[in-house]
Design a protein around this motif. Sequence first.
Motif: not given
Length: 332
Positions: A27-28, A30, A40, A42, A89, A92, A99
Amino acid sequence: METLVSAPAFDRRAFRSALGSFATGVTVITTRAADGSPIGLTANSFNSVSLDPPLVLWGLAKNARSMPVFAEAEHWAVHVLSAEQEALSNAFAKSGEDKFSGVELETGHADLPLLTGCAARFQCKTRFCYEGGDHIIFVGEVIEFDRRDATPLVFHAGRYALAASKDAGRAPGGSARLAGSFDDDHLGYLLGRAHFQFYAPIRAAVREQGLDDAEYFALLTLTIRGRASAAELARLNALTDCLLSEARLDSLVLRGLLTVDDEDGERRYALTARGSDVALRLIAVAKAREADLLQSFGDTDALALKTLLHRLSGLAGPHPDLWQPDDSLTAC
């Protein structure tokens, strides 16, 4: 008074490897800083907590540079990445860079920066945080979410992986009647059966054009290479056992499918307009066959299947690559 016994010191690397045995999504997360700039990172610590109310959580290291921002953030978004977003991915996961440069964004609830092309997105309001060792655990209430049918990006044993659905209805492989003989789960048998079943309707279309398998593969090779000698065609199709001598290639010339000329003392063949038309018609049949079968798989399993076949091809040994101009042997 009871004496507390300390746990033995952990081998951090071994512990990390053991944790890596658990496959996770990628997932990221933010949010926006107080000055409005997007933030943001990862994370693969995302997890669900509750359906009613809808709660999710994720963890952030206490020493993370973005910790002060998330500690103050009232809202944040979780993006479950698709298999096509491996580069996102990686971007980040780095620190000290912009990013979001060149990244397509949408605006979500409370002005949240939302990434596009994800398998799923959850827009959340912070409910509470608590300490978890060297991390802070953020628990959020999901206010909005969306999803699309996309192959998820998976992380396992320290590297990216693909998730594939297991066919629960398939019976176990049949037992071999004699010790040491093949059964219906043997890899060679499965690959061979799949090839013949896949190719059967394509072969029928090839025969309708008055071609055999070797002539068909020669035409396909020339759609990619443009021009090739008999020796080059033999080398490029060596693994198919569909080889054509110069005499048979010349028969395709007489039938109006190929042209031939001398280049540096070597005869080289190319498609005529008619030959190109026949080849493209057969390619369309092959692509339609592929689309019909992969539609039954779904995007996730289709991508996993192709990825594994590429890996198998590379492991099986070097092979001629039609797309390499120097005819070099390559391994996937």
